[in-house]
Design an enzyme around this catalytic site. Structure first.
Site, PDB file in Angstrom:
ATOM      1  N   ALA A  66      69.321   8.277  41.941  1.00 39.56           N
ATOM      2  CA  ALA A  66      69.939   9.476  42.493  1.00 39.56           C
ATOM      3  C   ALA A  66      70.878  10.041  41.432  1.00 39.56           C
ATOM      4  O   ALA A  66      71.372   9.303  40.571  1.00 39.56           O
ATOM      5  CB  ALA A  66      70.720   9.124  43.751  1.00 39.56           C
ATOM      6  N   GLY A 111      67.426   5.110  43.337  1.00 38.96           N
ATOM      7  CA  GLY A 111      66.458   5.928  44.085  1.00 38.96           C
ATOM      8  C   GLY A 111      65.079   5.928  43.449  1.00 38.96           C
ATOM      9  O   GLY A 111      64.075   6.132  44.133  1.00 38.96           O
ATOM     10  N   GLU A 134      73.091   0.098  42.438  1.00 44.80           N
ATOM     11  CA  GLU A 134      74.117   0.804  43.226  1.00 44.80           C
ATOM     12  C   GLU A 134      75.450   0.065  43.290  1.00 44.80           C
ATOM     13  O   GLU A 134      76.515   0.684  43.224  1.00 44.80           O
ATOM     14  CB  GLU A 134      73.591   1.059  44.652  1.00 44.80           C
ATOM     15  CG  GLU A 134      72.546   2.145  44.756  1.00 44.80           C
ATOM     16  CD  GLU A 134      71.122   1.655  44.516  1.00 44.80           C
ATOM     17  OE1 GLU A 134      70.936   0.499  44.056  1.00 44.80           O
ATOM     18  OE2 GLU A 134      70.180   2.425  44.775  1.00 44.80           O
TER      19      GLU A 134
HETATM   20  N1  COA Z   1      72.245  10.531  37.442  1.00 46.89           N
HETATM   21  C1  COA Z   1      72.631  11.537  36.658  1.00 46.89           C
HETATM   22  N2  COA Z   1      72.392  11.591  35.344  1.00 46.89           N
HETATM   23  C2  COA Z   1      71.737  10.565  34.793  1.00 46.89           C
HETATM   24  C3  COA Z   1      71.309   9.466  35.547  1.00 46.89           C
HETATM   25  C4  COA Z   1      71.582   9.477  36.940  1.00 46.89           C
HETATM   26  N3  COA Z   1      71.175   8.485  37.746  1.00 46.89           N
HETATM   27  N4  COA Z   1      70.689   8.589  34.729  1.00 46.89           N
HETATM   28  C5  COA Z   1      70.732   9.135  33.501  1.00 46.89           C
HETATM   29  N5  COA Z   1      71.374  10.327  33.530  1.00 46.89           N
HETATM   30  C6  COA Z   1      71.627  11.244  32.431  1.00 46.89           C
HETATM   31  C7  COA Z   1      72.763  10.761  31.531  1.00 46.89           C
HETATM   32  O1  COA Z   1      74.018  11.119  32.089  1.00 46.89           O
HETATM   33  C8  COA Z   1      72.462  11.503  30.253  1.00 46.89           C
HETATM   34  O2  COA Z   1      72.841  12.852  30.410  1.00 46.89           O
HETATM   35  P1  COA Z   1      73.628  13.600  29.187  1.00 46.89           P
HETATM   36  O3  COA Z   1      72.680  13.513  28.018  1.00 46.89           O
HETATM   37  O4  COA Z   1      73.831  14.977  29.699  1.00 46.89           O
HETATM   38  O5  COA Z   1      74.871  12.815  28.964  1.00 46.89           O
HETATM   39  C9  COA Z   1      70.927  11.490  30.221  1.00 46.89           C
HETATM   40  O6  COA Z   1      70.495  11.288  31.568  1.00 46.89           O
HETATM   41  C10 COA Z   1      70.351  10.375  29.367  1.00 46.89           C
HETATM   42  O7  COA Z   1      70.878   9.151  29.832  1.00 46.89           O
HETATM   43  P2  COA Z   1      71.645   8.093  28.889  1.00 46.89           P
HETATM   44  O8  COA Z   1      72.552   7.279  29.752  1.00 46.89           O
HETATM   45  O9  COA Z   1      72.253   8.794  27.713  1.00 46.89           O
HETATM   46  O10 COA Z   1      70.410   7.224  28.403  1.00 46.89           O
HETATM   47  P3  COA Z   1      70.454   5.693  27.922  1.00 46.89           P
HETATM   48  O11 COA Z   1      69.112   5.426  27.326  1.00 46.89           O
HETATM   49  O12 COA Z   1      71.659   5.422  27.085  1.00 46.89           O
HETATM   50  O13 COA Z   1      70.616   4.826  29.259  1.00 46.89           O
HETATM   51  C11 COA Z   1      70.117   4.240  31.548  1.00 46.89           C
HETATM   52  C12 COA Z   1      69.599   4.833  30.229  1.00 46.89           C
HETATM   53  C13 COA Z   1      69.026   4.406  32.603  1.00 46.89           C
HETATM   54  C14 COA Z   1      70.406   2.738  31.345  1.00 46.89           C
HETATM   55  C15 COA Z   1      71.412   4.963  31.965  1.00 46.89           C
HETATM   56  O14 COA Z   1      71.156   6.371  31.922  1.00 46.89           O
HETATM   57  C16 COA Z   1      71.872   4.638  33.362  1.00 46.89           C
HETATM   58  O15 COA Z   1      72.448   3.571  33.570  1.00 46.89           O
HETATM   59  N6  COA Z   1      71.658   5.549  34.324  1.00 46.89           N
HETATM   60  C17 COA Z   1      72.137   5.409  35.674  1.00 46.89           C
HETATM   61  C18 COA Z   1      71.258   4.441  36.458  1.00 46.89           C
HETATM   62  C19 COA Z   1      71.805   4.232  37.854  1.00 46.89           C
HETATM   63  O16 COA Z   1      72.866   3.678  38.055  1.00 46.89           O
HETATM   64  N7  COA Z   1      71.037   4.694  38.837  1.00 46.89           N
HETATM   65  C20 COA Z   1      71.349   4.512  40.226  1.00 46.89           C
HETATM   66  C21 COA Z   1      72.100   5.647  40.777  1.00 46.89           C
HETATM   67  S1  COA Z   1      72.541   5.337  42.473  1.00 46.89           S
END
Ligand code: COA
Length: 260
Positions: A66, A111, A134
């Site tokens: 999400a 999600g 989460e």
């Molecule tokens: N919601 C909003 N934005 C998200 C996102 C999410 N769940 N997951 C990734 N993004 C965005 C990042 O903020 C970033 O945006 P920006 O370039 O404008 O800063 C872009 O997507 C790329 O992500 P980034 O974190 O830079 O990539 P990464 O390769 O370093 O890391 C993940 C990848 C998946 C490990 C990391 O993005 C992450 O932990 N995401 C959240 C996962 C999560 O907790 N999901 C559950 C939500 S309830």
């Protein structure tokens, strides 16, 4: 039909639905949820589409969860609404009446993992990572993960994932039954489409009833579920597909199903 965040390709009985927001790792904001739901509703009423592949755009992610920026702004009432919208989408996928294959091509977190869980089956690329992070944000699953994950992999394995928030890799996901198989990244969509195509060769009504028998039956006590199975079994015998399928076998030829 393409929308701002969803790419839809239809070919020879199969639809490939791609969440297309790669700059945010296909995170599910309100627009993505609404457009995905519209897309699945449209596919439900298309008899010519008999199975569906769901995947994410780009090399890194299926769906990274999400949209955390949207979640951060929610109060309890908005959070409940958010969960209900996400859950409605998972139910629309689960009750599509046609097989839906998740082609998990990278991160399937939060999600994203929950949408994959609502699909009929899951294929993963070798680089896939699946998890429910989460708790690391101080929240719990809202799109069905706390219910579908234990039903799929068992309570203990689900609780380890749900309580630690740690993602697992594709090999571990295969080992615990979270995905059906693991394939090379470049082969993933081809394999998913080939699997989707297998379901075109068999009786469409039987496919639909099998999904109904399994998905509704799993939520019923066994005796009720067996009654439900017998009901659907009986309904098959009122279809042209049943007559064609059995006749074709006896005449030693391939059946020509019509889905009626
Ligand atoms: N919601 C909003 N934005 C998200 C996102 C999410 N769940 N997951 C990734 N993004 C965005 C990042 O903020 C970033 O945006 P920006 O370039 O404008 O800063 C872009 O997507 C790329 O992500 P980034 O974190 O830079 O990539 P990464 O390769 O370093 O890391 C993940 C990848 C998946 C490990 C990391 O993005 C992450 O932990 N995401 C959240 C996962 C999560 O907790 N999901 C559950 C939500 S309830």
């Amino acid at each position: 039909m393409n929308t701002a965040t969803i790419k839809l390709e239809e070919r020879d009985g199969i639809a490939v639905v791609t969440v297309n927001r790669p700059e945010k790792l296909n995170a599910l904001n309100g627009t993505v949820i609404a457009e995905l739901h519209e897309t699945f509703s449209a596919l439900k009423s298309k008899p010519e589409i008999r199975s569906v592949v769901l995947t994410g755009a780009g090399d890194k992610a299926f769906i990274a969860g999400a949209d955390i920026a949207e979640l951060a702004a929610c109060d309890p009432a908005a959070a409940r609404e958010n969960a209900r919208r996400g859950q409605a989408l998972t139910l629309a996928i689960e009750h599509l009446g046609k097989p839906v294959i998740a082609a998990v091509n990278g991160y399937a977190l939060g999600g994203g993992c929950e949408l994959a869980l609502a699909c009929s089956m899951r294929l993963a690329s070798e680089n896939a990572k699946l998890g429910q992070p989460e708790v690391k944000l101080g929240i719990i699953c809202g799109y069905g993960g706390s219910q579908r994950l234990p039903r799929l992999v068992g309570r203990g394995r689900a609780l380890e994932m749900l309580l630690s928030g740690e993602p697992i890799d594709a090999a571990e996901a295969l080992r615990i039954g979270l995905v059906n198989r693991v394939v090379k990244r470049e082969a993933l969509l081809g394999e998913a489409e080939a699997l989707a195509r297998k379901f075109l060769a068999v009786g469409p009504v039987a496919v639909n009833y099998t999904l109904e028998a399994v998905d509704r039956g799993l939520d019923l006590p066994l005796e009720k579920a067996l009654e439900w199975e017998a009901e659907l079994f009986s309904r098959c015998f009122a279809t042209s597909d049943m007559k064609e399928g059995t006749r074709a076998f006896l005449e030693k030829r391939a059946p020509k199903f019509t889905g009626r």
